[in-house]
Design a protein around this motif. Structure first.
Motif, PDB file in Angstrom:
ATOM      1  N   MET A  21       0.829  -1.205   0.000  1.00 51.07           N
ATOM      2  CA  MET A  21       0.000   0.000   0.000  1.00 51.07           C
ATOM      3  C   MET A  21       0.860   1.250   0.000  1.00 51.07           C
ATOM      4  SD  MET A  21      -3.132  -1.089   2.445  1.00 51.07           S
ATOM      5  CE  MET A  21      -4.246   0.261   2.237  1.00 51.07           C
ATOM      6  N   ALA A  22       1.980   1.229   0.758  1.00 50.29           N
ATOM      7  CA  ALA A  22       2.871   2.394   0.776  1.00 50.29           C
ATOM      8  C   ALA A  22       3.429   2.644  -0.616  1.00 50.29           C
ATOM      9  CB  ALA A  22       3.995   2.178   1.778  1.00 50.29           C
ATOM     10  N   ALA A  23       3.651   1.550  -1.365  1.00 48.09           N
ATOM     11  CA  ALA A  23       4.256   1.708  -2.687  1.00 48.09           C
ATOM     12  C   ALA A  23       3.223   2.090  -3.738  1.00 48.09           C
ATOM     13  CB  ALA A  23       4.963   0.415  -3.088  1.00 48.09           C
ATOM     14  N   TYR A  24       2.041   1.459  -3.715  1.00 44.78           N
ATOM     15  CA  TYR A  24       1.116   1.639  -4.836  1.00 44.78           C
ATOM     16  C   TYR A  24      -0.144   2.424  -4.492  1.00 44.78           C
ATOM     17  CZ  TYR A  24       4.383  -1.641  -6.756  1.00 44.78           C
ATOM     18  OH  TYR A  24       5.547  -2.220  -7.158  1.00 44.78           O
ATOM     19  N   ALA A  25      -0.409   2.680  -3.205  1.00 38.42           N
ATOM     20  CA  ALA A  25      -1.567   3.507  -2.842  1.00 38.42           C
ATOM     21  C   ALA A  25      -1.155   4.428  -1.706  1.00 38.42           C
ATOM     22  CB  ALA A  25      -2.747   2.626  -2.432  1.00 38.42           C
ATOM     23  N   PRO A  26      -0.143   5.308  -1.951  1.00 36.72           N
ATOM     24  CA  PRO A  26       0.430   6.097  -0.845  1.00 36.72           C
ATOM     25  C   PRO A  26      -0.587   6.985  -0.124  1.00 36.72           C
ATOM     26  CG  PRO A  26       1.320   6.827  -2.971  1.00 36.72           C
ATOM     27  CD  PRO A  26       0.549   5.573  -3.232  1.00 36.72           C
ATOM     28  N   ASP A  27      -1.593   7.500  -0.847  1.00 34.20           N
ATOM     29  CA  ASP A  27      -2.555   8.394  -0.188  1.00 34.20           C
ATOM     30  C   ASP A  27      -3.382   7.648   0.849  1.00 34.20           C
ATOM     31  OD1 ASP A  27      -1.670  10.503  -1.636  1.00 34.20           O
ATOM     32  OD2 ASP A  27      -3.147  10.247  -3.238  1.00 34.20           O
ATOM     33  N   ILE A  28      -3.874   6.461   0.452  1.00 35.70           N
ATOM     34  CA  ILE A  28      -4.674   5.660   1.379  1.00 35.70           C
ATOM     35  C   ILE A  28      -3.794   5.186   2.531  1.00 35.70           C
ATOM     36  CG2 ILE A  28      -5.955   3.494   1.609  1.00 35.70           C
ATOM     37  CD1 ILE A  28      -7.022   3.976  -1.178  1.00 35.70           C
ATOM     38  N   HIS A  29      -2.554   4.812   2.204  1.00 38.76           N
ATOM     39  CA  HIS A  29      -1.621   4.369   3.231  1.00 38.76           C
ATOM     40  C   HIS A  29      -1.420   5.450   4.282  1.00 38.76           C
ATOM     41  CE1 HIS A  29       2.376   3.432   4.966  1.00 38.76           C
ATOM     42  NE2 HIS A  29       1.923   2.200   4.894  1.00 38.76           N
ATOM     43  N   LYS A  30      -1.333   6.698   3.821  1.00 37.60           N
ATOM     44  CA  LYS A  30      -1.140   7.825   4.725  1.00 37.60           C
ATOM     45  C   LYS A  30      -2.392   8.038   5.587  1.00 37.60           C
ATOM     46  CE  LYS A  30       0.937  12.362   4.407  1.00 37.60           C
ATOM     47  NZ  LYS A  30       1.137  13.514   3.534  1.00 37.60           N
ATOM     48  N   ALA A  31      -3.570   7.893   4.966  1.00 33.30           N
ATOM     49  CA  ALA A  31      -4.813   8.116   5.697  1.00 33.30           C
ATOM     50  C   ALA A  31      -5.015   7.039   6.768  1.00 33.30           C
ATOM     51  CB  ALA A  31      -5.989   8.126   4.740  1.00 33.30           C
ATOM     52  N   LEU A  32      -4.640   5.800   6.478  1.00 30.34           N
ATOM     53  CA  LEU A  32      -4.871   4.724   7.446  1.00 30.34           C
ATOM     54  C   LEU A  32      -3.784   4.683   8.520  1.00 30.34           C
ATOM     55  CD1 LEU A  32      -6.093   1.781   5.192  1.00 30.34           C
ATOM     56  CD2 LEU A  32      -7.437   3.481   6.378  1.00 30.34           C
ATOM     57  N   GLY A  33      -2.593   5.156   8.167  1.00 32.40           N
ATOM     58  CA  GLY A  33      -1.503   5.282   9.132  1.00 32.40           C
ATOM     59  C   GLY A  33      -1.212   3.988   9.873  1.00 32.40           C
ATOM     60  N   ALA A  34      -1.113   4.084  11.198  1.00 31.50           N
ATOM     61  CA  ALA A  34      -0.711   2.945  12.020  1.00 31.50           C
ATOM     62  C   ALA A  34      -1.744   1.831  12.010  1.00 31.50           C
ATOM     63  CB  ALA A  34      -0.473   3.403  13.449  1.00 31.50           C
ATOM     64  N   PHE A  35      -2.956   2.108  11.553  1.00 30.98           N
ATOM     65  CA  PHE A  35      -3.994   1.087  11.639  1.00 30.98           C
ATOM     66  C   PHE A  35      -3.772  -0.072  10.686  1.00 30.98           C
ATOM     67  CE2 PHE A  35      -5.920   4.705  13.676  1.00 30.98           C
ATOM     68  CZ  PHE A  35      -6.336   4.106  14.848  1.00 30.98           C
ATOM     69  N   ILE A  36      -2.912   0.107   9.684  1.00 26.76           N
ATOM     70  CA  ILE A  36      -2.590  -1.028   8.823  1.00 26.76           C
ATOM     71  C   ILE A  36      -1.782  -2.040   9.632  1.00 26.76           C
ATOM     72  CG2 ILE A  36      -1.447  -1.776   6.710  1.00 26.76           C
ATOM     73  CD1 ILE A  36      -1.897   1.042   5.644  1.00 26.76           C
ATOM     74  N   ALA A  37      -0.748  -1.547  10.333  1.00 28.69           N
ATOM     75  CA  ALA A  37       0.066  -2.448  11.154  1.00 28.69           C
ATOM     76  C   ALA A  37      -0.792  -3.119  12.224  1.00 28.69           C
ATOM     77  CB  ALA A  37       1.217  -1.682  11.783  1.00 28.69           C
ATOM     78  N   LEU A  38      -1.823  -2.417  12.685  1.00 30.07           N
ATOM     79  CA  LEU A  38      -2.662  -2.954  13.762  1.00 30.07           C
ATOM     80  C   LEU A  38      -3.625  -4.045  13.284  1.00 30.07           C
ATOM     81  CD1 LEU A  38      -3.409   0.216  15.870  1.00 30.07           C
ATOM     82  CD2 LEU A  38      -2.110  -1.768  16.560  1.00 30.07           C
ATOM     83  N   ILE A  39      -3.648  -4.341  11.969  1.00 25.60           N
ATOM     84  CA  ILE A  39      -4.471  -5.471  11.502  1.00 25.60           C
ATOM     85  C   ILE A  39      -3.991  -6.755  12.193  1.00 25.60           C
ATOM     86  CG2 ILE A  39      -5.155  -6.845   9.488  1.00 25.60           C
ATOM     87  CD1 ILE A  39      -4.822  -4.386   7.767  1.00 25.60           C
ATOM     88  N   VAL A  40      -2.693  -6.795  12.543  1.00 21.75           N
ATOM     89  CA  VAL A  40      -2.143  -7.983  13.214  1.00 21.75           C
ATOM     90  C   VAL A  40      -2.967  -8.350  14.433  1.00 21.75           C
ATOM     91  CG1 VAL A  40      -0.116  -8.951  14.346  1.00 21.75           C
ATOM     92  CG2 VAL A  40       0.196  -7.327  12.504  1.00 21.75           C
ATOM     93  N   VAL A  41      -3.385  -7.348  15.197  1.00 21.25           N
ATOM     94  CA  VAL A  41      -4.079  -7.632  16.453  1.00 21.25           C
ATOM     95  C   VAL A  41      -5.600  -7.629  16.292  1.00 21.25           C
ATOM     96  CG1 VAL A  41      -2.235  -6.897  17.979  1.00 21.25           C
ATOM     97  CG2 VAL A  41      -3.863  -5.214  17.143  1.00 21.25           C
ATOM     98  N   ASN A  42      -6.082  -7.604  15.052  1.00 21.03           N
ATOM     99  CA  ASN A  42      -7.525  -7.713  14.842  1.00 21.03           C
ATOM    100  C   ASN A  42      -7.941  -9.138  15.219  1.00 21.03           C
ATOM    101  OD1 ASN A  42     -10.131  -7.889  13.850  1.00 21.03           O
ATOM    102  ND2 ASN A  42      -9.674  -6.635  12.068  1.00 21.03           N
ATOM    103  N   CYS A  43      -8.777  -9.255  16.262  1.00 16.95           N
ATOM    104  CA  CYS A  43      -9.078 -10.597  16.767  1.00 16.95           C
ATOM    105  C   CYS A  43      -9.913 -11.394  15.784  1.00 16.95           C
ATOM    106  CB  CYS A  43      -9.749 -10.515  18.127  1.00 16.95           C
ATOM    107  SG  CYS A  43     -11.115  -9.376  18.132  1.00 16.95           S
TER     108      CYS A  43
END
Lengths: 217, 210
Positions: free
Chosen positions: B94-116
């Motif tokens: 996402m950082a490479a091919y959808a940078p705007d969305i990546h910026k809007a979602l920020g840390a919440f992409i990394a937090l998918i790991v802890v999505n129960c």
């Protein structure tokens, strides 16, 4: 999730330590390999995106700018960086089509209402004026503080701001001099933060930039 | 592995249950962190939903494939390693091919790991079922999650910014309800949707009893 019935599964037949360590080691190994591969392919694109985003902002804050040089400050003077060199704290020099100086684009950041506000300031050392400013990143309150980059009237403050002396903050409707920044009603803290950002970065960069610009002219 | 229902029927059942009957957000109330945090616009909600779906499907496939080889004692750790790997991959992509969305979602992409929701499907489904069924189940749950996020995101963006997917719908006379794109708006929208969902379920139940 039925996690309740797990303890008696485990007591049925325990796995050997070797098998456990082996499984985790293999999982970690494949994970690392897979991530490294993805990183190798995506990192150049990501770096390029960042550069393009920054350059687009530079063109915006330095009107009339045609080419950009990336400079790095080493504590006493500036160096010009090559195409592929990456700097941690770059400053950008914008030139017009004849190679004349348009101005310098200075990245800066300052604590706002929520988090750091980072911005790019377009500064022209010849006239001692700020000629453009763009907020690169901020987490200011939507609808209030985010007016620092959505309010057109606020943006016009930075198109022709005299910074030869002190920079002052004025309440909405009370601006009467070219060195004043007119704030936003309902976003006083955010607009003051932008003013401070400008005061701090201009005061620290003005001297070295002027010295460098005089040397090159 | 026991097949309770004929295979083709079971496929569609496992897929459809995630969309509606066992919807991860509206019924199971899982994955609340992204459901509240990144649904301030329909675009963000959709991107988060699809990113989670990608992680869910790939992790389920892998967990199911190796389910007989992973020792019981270290299975959660192994699942997390697998999930975290795919999350980091989607983060880079996402950082490479959808940078705007990546910026809007920020840390919440990394937090998918802890999505129960994701770990939950590995533990409850992928670790006990065939690869194909796990993929079908993950796709159903993933799209159900995306659908739910999109519902919340649509309500919040419509009321909070007067637009949908960034397209202004109500014109300049509309005064946006700024609160809807702020954190409290997430709770309002989610609460209202949960209320509607439960009211509808209750009504159907009582109709069946009559």
């Amino acid at each position: 999730m039925d996690t309740n019935n797990l303890p008696h599964i485990e007591t049925e037949k325990g796995s050997s330590s070797f098998k456990m360590i082996f499984t985790l080691a293999i999982a970690g190994l494949f994970s690392g390999f897979f991530l490294a591969t993805t990183f190798i392919y995506t990192d150049p694109v990501i770096q390029n995106n960042k550069k393009e985003e920054m350059f687009a902002a530079v063109y915006e804050v330095l009107p009339g700018c045609k080419t950009i040089e990336t400079l790095e400050f080493d504590g006493s003077t500036f160096h010009v960086l090559g195409e592929n060199e990456i700097s941690e704290n770059p400053i950008f020099l914008g030139k017009d089509e004849n190679g004349g100086f348009v101005g310098f684009a200075i990245p800066a950041s300052e604590p706002g209402f929520q988090d750091l506000i980072s911005a790019l300031i377009g500064y022209d050392p010849n006239t001692d004026k700020v000629i453009g400013m763009k907020i690169l990143d901020s987490k200011e309150t939507p609808g209030l503080g985010d007016k620092i980059f959505k309010d057109e009237a606020f943006k016009t403050n930075f198109l022709d701001l005299d910074v030869s002396g002190t920079i002052e903050f004025a309440k909405k409707g009370q601006k009467n001099a070219s060195n004043q920044i007119e704030g936003i009603t309902g976003a006083t803290i955010s607009s003051k933060a932008v003013t401070n950002l400008l005061i701090n970065s201009i005061s620290s960069w003005k001297a070295p930039i002027k010295q460098y610009a005089d040397g090159r002219n | 592995m026991e097949e309770i229902k004929p295979i083709e029927k079971r496929d569609s059942y496992e897929f459809l249950k995630g969309l509606w009957k066992e919807n991860p957000v509206f019924v199971a109330v899982l994955g609340m962190c992204p459901a509240l945090a990144v649904t301030n616009s329909a675009t963000n909600a959709m991107a988060m939903g699809l990113a989670s779906t990608f992680v869910l499907i790939s992790s389920s496939a892998l967990v199911s494939l190796f389910r007989k080889l992973i020792p019981k004692e270290v299975r959660i750790t192994t699942y997390i390693v697998i999930i975290a790997t795919f999350v980091t991959v989607i983060d880079f992509l996402m950082a490479a091919y959808a940078p705007d969305i990546h910026k809007a979602l920020g840390a919440f992409i990394a937090l998918i790991v802890v999505n129960c929701l994701i770990l939950g499907r590995q533990e409850a489904f992928a670790s006990k079922n065939s690869v194909w069924l796990s993929i079908v189940d993950a796709a159903g749950m993933g799209f159900g999650f995306t659908f739910a996020l999109l519902c919340i995101g649509t309500i919040r963006e419509l009321l909070g910014s007067g637009s949908l997917f960034g397209i202004n719908l109500f014109g300049s006379t509309f005064e946006p309800w700024v609160v809807m794109i702020l954190p409290p708006g997430g709770f309002f929208a989610l609460g209202t949707l949960l209320l509607l969902f439960n009211w509808w379920k209750y009504k159907r139940k009582s109709m069946r009893h009559e």
